[in-house]
Design a protein around this motif. Structure first.
Motif, PDB file in Angstrom:
ATOM      1  N   ARG A 172       0.755   9.223   8.909  1.00  0.00           N
ATOM      2  CA  ARG A 172      -0.027   8.071   8.443  1.00  0.00           C
ATOM      3  C   ARG A 172      -1.510   8.355   8.563  1.00  0.00           C
ATOM      4  O   ARG A 172      -2.149   7.992   9.539  1.00  0.00           O
ATOM      5  N   PHE A 173      -2.027   8.999   7.539  1.00  0.00           N
ATOM      6  CA  PHE A 173      -3.424   9.411   7.586  1.00  0.00           C
ATOM      7  C   PHE A 173      -4.364   8.332   7.034  1.00  0.00           C
ATOM      8  O   PHE A 173      -5.549   8.335   7.308  1.00  0.00           O
ATOM      9  N   GLU A 174      -3.798   7.433   6.238  1.00  0.00           N
ATOM     10  CA  GLU A 174      -4.660   6.445   5.582  1.00  0.00           C
ATOM     11  C   GLU A 174      -4.855   5.218   6.475  1.00  0.00           C
ATOM     12  O   GLU A 174      -3.898   4.701   7.041  1.00  0.00           O
ATOM     13  N   SER A 175      -6.100   4.750   6.579  1.00  0.00           N
ATOM     14  CA  SER A 175      -6.346   3.521   7.332  1.00  0.00           C
ATOM     15  C   SER A 175      -6.005   2.300   6.481  1.00  0.00           C
ATOM     16  O   SER A 175      -5.619   1.260   7.003  1.00  0.00           O
ATOM     17  N   GLU A 176      -6.174   2.411   5.178  1.00  0.00           N
ATOM     18  CA  GLU A 176      -5.828   1.334   4.246  1.00  0.00           C
ATOM     19  C   GLU A 176      -4.991   1.970   3.136  1.00  0.00           C
ATOM     20  O   GLU A 176      -5.482   2.294   2.053  1.00  0.00           O
ATOM     21  N   PRO A 177      -3.701   2.176   3.388  1.00  0.00           N
ATOM     22  CA  PRO A 177      -2.891   2.996   2.474  1.00  0.00           C
ATOM     23  C   PRO A 177      -2.818   2.481   1.044  1.00  0.00           C
ATOM     24  O   PRO A 177      -2.842   3.279   0.102  1.00  0.00           O
ATOM     25  N   PHE A 178      -2.759   1.150   0.860  1.00  0.00           N
ATOM     26  CA  PHE A 178      -2.675   0.635  -0.512  1.00  0.00           C
ATOM     27  C   PHE A 178      -4.010   0.786  -1.241  1.00  0.00           C
ATOM     28  O   PHE A 178      -4.044   1.039  -2.452  1.00  0.00           O
ATOM     29  N   ALA A 179      -5.104   0.614  -0.503  1.00  0.00           N
ATOM     30  CA  ALA A 179      -6.418   0.811  -1.119  1.00  0.00           C
ATOM     31  C   ALA A 179      -6.604   2.272  -1.521  1.00  0.00           C
ATOM     32  O   ALA A 179      -7.095   2.582  -2.611  1.00  0.00           O
ATOM     33  N   GLU A 180      -6.170   3.147  -0.651  1.00  0.00           N
ATOM     34  CA  GLU A 180      -6.333   4.566  -0.956  1.00  0.00           C
ATOM     35  C   GLU A 180      -5.370   5.014  -2.059  1.00  0.00           C
ATOM     36  O   GLU A 180      -5.686   5.893  -2.856  1.00  0.00           O
ATOM     37  N   LEU A 181      -4.201   4.395  -2.101  1.00  0.00           N
ATOM     38  CA  LEU A 181      -3.272   4.676  -3.199  1.00  0.00           C
ATOM     39  C   LEU A 181      -3.920   4.326  -4.542  1.00  0.00           C
ATOM     40  O   LEU A 181      -3.915   5.136  -5.490  1.00  0.00           O
ATOM     41  N   ALA A 182      -4.483   3.106  -4.621  1.00  0.00           N
ATOM     42  CA  ALA A 182      -5.112   2.669  -5.870  1.00  0.00           C
ATOM     43  C   ALA A 182      -6.295   3.561  -6.223  1.00  0.00           C
ATOM     44  O   ALA A 182      -6.468   3.962  -7.386  1.00  0.00           O
ATOM     45  N   ALA A 183      -7.101   3.896  -5.233  1.00  0.00           N
ATOM     46  CA  ALA A 183      -8.278   4.740  -5.502  1.00  0.00           C
ATOM     47  C   ALA A 183      -7.861   6.120  -6.003  1.00  0.00           C
ATOM     48  O   ALA A 183      -8.513   6.698  -6.882  1.00  0.00           O
ATOM     49  N   CYS A 235      -8.563   6.263 -12.862  1.00  0.00           N
ATOM     50  CA  CYS A 235      -9.002   7.286 -13.835  1.00  0.00           C
ATOM     51  C   CYS A 235      -7.954   8.380 -14.063  1.00  0.00           C
ATOM     52  O   CYS A 235      -8.154   9.254 -14.903  1.00  0.00           O
ATOM     53  N   ARG A 236      -6.849   8.341 -13.322  1.00  0.00           N
ATOM     54  CA  ARG A 236      -5.777   9.325 -13.570  1.00  0.00           C
ATOM     55  C   ARG A 236      -4.722   8.779 -14.520  1.00  0.00           C
ATOM     56  O   ARG A 236      -3.981   9.558 -15.129  1.00  0.00           O
ATOM     57  N   VAL A 237      -4.611   7.466 -14.610  1.00  0.00           N
ATOM     58  CA  VAL A 237      -3.589   6.858 -15.464  1.00  0.00           C
ATOM     59  C   VAL A 237      -4.247   5.882 -16.433  1.00  0.00           C
ATOM     60  O   VAL A 237      -5.393   5.455 -16.256  1.00  0.00           O
ATOM     61  N   ALA A 256      -1.570   0.748 -17.264  1.00  0.00           N
ATOM     62  CA  ALA A 256      -0.684   1.128 -16.158  1.00  0.00           C
ATOM     63  C   ALA A 256      -1.367   0.810 -14.824  1.00  0.00           C
ATOM     64  O   ALA A 256      -0.727   0.310 -13.887  1.00  0.00           O
ATOM     65  N   MET A 257      -2.662   1.080 -14.752  1.00  0.00           N
ATOM     66  CA  MET A 257      -3.398   0.798 -13.515  1.00  0.00           C
ATOM     67  C   MET A 257      -3.417  -0.698 -13.226  1.00  0.00           C
ATOM     68  O   MET A 257      -3.228  -1.128 -12.075  1.00  0.00           O
ATOM     69  N   GLU A 258      -3.630  -1.488 -14.278  1.00  0.00           N
ATOM     70  CA  GLU A 258      -3.647  -2.938 -14.068  1.00  0.00           C
ATOM     71  C   GLU A 258      -2.237  -3.475 -13.759  1.00  0.00           C
ATOM     72  O   GLU A 258      -2.095  -4.513 -13.117  1.00  0.00           O
ATOM     73  N   THR A 259      -1.214  -2.778 -14.238  1.00  0.00           N
ATOM     74  CA  THR A 259       0.153  -3.157 -13.845  1.00  0.00           C
ATOM     75  C   THR A 259       0.324  -2.960 -12.341  1.00  0.00           C
ATOM     76  O   THR A 259       0.891  -3.820 -11.652  1.00  0.00           O
TER      77      THR A 259
END
Length: 578
Positions: free
Chosen positions: A348-359, A363-365, A369-372
């Motif tokens: 568990r390296f992320e302090s805010e895993p969902f925020a880091e997932l979105a970040a 720009c990759r998708v 899809a991003m707004e989904t």
């Protein structure tokens, strides 16, 4: 040597604000167009409340002949409140039939009315509804509505049931509805009750709730009408399968009038976009439990979205094809699955895993899809999102501040409308468009100024040019002068100065665009309203301005809601396998 001061812990409010996107990130039209339906959307918010509170919908009468002529009446009980939904049904006719406001023939007209209806009010509504602009609603009326059958699919479903079999799912999935909404009028229009007059405990007090309930009742009536007409000719025919009834929603068509709605309702637009961003930020701030349950839930929702997009049979013209979005969602799925695997393995390296997932996916998708993903994240904070929607009770009156010094007004302009000063407003000046109301169709239009003529009143809000013109005159004025005295000398700026002052500090109220430019695509803003705010799925665009789609696609039927067995995650339905 002094010790280093330990930084103060970040407050929750500051953390949420930090995770919210800025107006510059989301207010460009193409970004607004990519926003997808979510729990914050009006139709989904209505269904969430109906499921929680187990609303009761009862058909009181259904006196309709085999051709479709007659009346029906429904009763809707919401807690201690009761509403009536009278229906006036007609045999479909090609004469005067149109989805436009100027039409004079619809397959169904109805109303949403507070309380039980007297026979007198029932008959008054029957007489007044067809008059439209000349008609007047009874005092307790909230909404007037109209809809038409989808002739081919309604008749196809009817023929199949009468023949003793279920309708063809693949055929129905081309539209996903039996009837299409062609008008929802309320909030004072035609004498209906003004939104601001709704009582404090009124269950439909938040924005667009009454309109959405009316649209849901159109869906209820369409299915009841189909079952009734089938039974009249084939009493032993089967009922439509419950899975198919849930799958079918109610159609919706929209045109350029929504662009003017955005212009005229900046507080509603700002508040809705703000609470959506806040709900997304709250989800991004979540810390999953030990088992990663929230990540697993997100993964299942992404899978659901992929299936939904993969089965989409709608033919799109300019909107991103669903197979493209499904493929991009696959990229998101891989990222979510990797996060879940890491979390469950203890890495568990992320302090805010969902925020880091979105970040990591930005720009990759593809934007849709991003707004989904953003919309699905909101489901992780469902209760908080529902509470945010309850706050959508908005006074939309804009009030100016005449005592404000000119220097302060100009400071707000330069800060809140920096995007407007960055536009090149002189390009294609000869081809600038104007917005006007068609005499023949009573609907908003956009056309080249050179073709429309000089006598046309421009209905569009030319916001960037108004802002630049105001700034130019403010720059030449005494900075200490009050706004009131400035406007005495420059009365042409009164409306824009009031708007700027009333909306100061709220950056999500106006699309960052020159709507008079030929480069502006009206369908982008229509999609914001239809898809994001109303919650319509499978929206197809025509001529870059009109949209058709389906509301309540997959929503529970009244029996589900009343019994408390409705699926709260009903959206993105897969095609029934009958």
């Amino acid at each position: 040597m002094s010790a280093l001061k330990k930084p103060a812990p970040e407050s929750e409010a500051h953390r949420i604000a930090r995770l919210m996107r800025s107006p510059a990130d989301i207010m460009k039209p193409e970004k607004l167009a990519a926003i997808q339906p979510s729990r914050i959307s009006a139709s989904r918010a209505l269904m969430s409340r109906a499921v929680r509170q187990r609303w009761q919908i009862l058909c009181k009468r259904f006196d309709i002949d085999a051709k479709g002529n007659g009346v029906a009446e429904y009763r809707i009980d919401i807690g201690g409140w009761r509403f009536s939904f009278p229906v006036y049904s007609f045999e479909p006719s090609p004469h005067g039939r149109t989805g436009r406001i100027i039409g004079r023939a619809w397959d169904m007209m109805g109303a949403l009315v507070e309380g039980d209806m007297s026979e007198r009010d029932f008959e008054t509504t029957r007489a007044e509804l067809p008059k439209l602009y000349e008609g007047r609603a009874t005092p307790a009326t909230l909404i007037w509505c109209r809809s038409n059958r989808s002739g081919r699919f309604f008749e196809g479903a009817k023929a199949a049931l009468q023949a003793g079999r279920q309708p063809n799912v693949a055929e129905l999935a081309q539209t996903c509805y039996l009837m299409r909404n062609t008008g929802l009028d309320g909030n004072g229009t035609f004498g209906t009750k003004s939104f601001l007059a709704y009582e404090g405990d009124h269950p439909l007090r938040w924005s667009l709730a009454a309109q959405m309930l009316c649209a849901y009742m159109m869906r209820v009536f369409a299915q009841d009408l189909l079952a009734h007409l089938v039974r009249l000719e084939a009493p032993a025919a089967p009922q439509m399968a419950i899975e198919l009834r849930r799958f079918l929603g109610v159609g919706n068509g929209s045109a350029l009038g929504l662009m003017l709605f955005v212009n005229n309702h900046p507080r509603l637009i700002e508040r809705w976009l703000f609470i959506r961003e806040e709900a997304i930020a709250r989800a991004k701030a979540l810390t999953p439990d030990e088992a990663g349950s929230e990540i697993a839930k997100l993964l299942s929702l992404v899978d659901k979205a992929i299936t939904f997009r993969s089965e989409d049979r709608v033919q799109y013209e300019n909107v991103t094809r669903s197979d493209v979005v499904a493929r991009e969602l696959g990229v998101i799925r891989d990222a979510v699955a990797n996060l879940l695997a890491r979390w469950q393995s203890g890495s568990r390296f992320e302090s805010e895993p969902f925020a880091e997932l979105a970040a990591s996916l930005e720009c990759r998708v593809h934007a849709e899809a991003m707004e989904t993903l953003h919309s699905l994240l909101i489901e992780l904070v469902a209760e908080e999102a529902d509470q945010l929607v309850e706050g959508l009770v908005i006074d939309e009156e804009l009030t100016g501040r005449p005592e404000m010094p000119v220097a302060r007004l100009r400071e707000i302009l330069r800060n809140d409308y920096a995007w407007a000063f960055g536009l090149d407003l002189d390009i294609e000046s000869a081809m600038r468009y104007v917005w006007y109301k068609s005499v023949s169709a009573e609907e908003p239009r956009r056309g080249p100024a050179a073709e429309v003529g000089d006598n046309v009143v421009n209905l569009g809000l030319d916001l960037p040019r108004l802002v630049v013109a105001l700034d130019r005159d403010l720059a030449a004025a005494d900075p200490t002068l009050s706004t009131a005295r400035f406007l005495l000398a420059h009365p042409q700026h009164r409306a824009i100065a009031t708007r700027v002052q009333a909306l100061a500090g709220t950056g999500l109220h106006s699309p960052h665009a020159d709507i008079m430019s030929g480069a502006f695509t009206p369908a982008h803003i229509t999609r914001l309203l239809n898809v994001g705010i109303h919650g319509i799925d499978k929206t197809r665009d025509f001529l870059d301005r009109n949209l058709r789609g389906v509301l309540f696609h997959g929503a529970p039927v009244p029996e589900d809601i009343a019994a408390g067995s409705a699926d709260d995650l009903w959206f993105y339905p897969s095609e029934p396998s009958l």
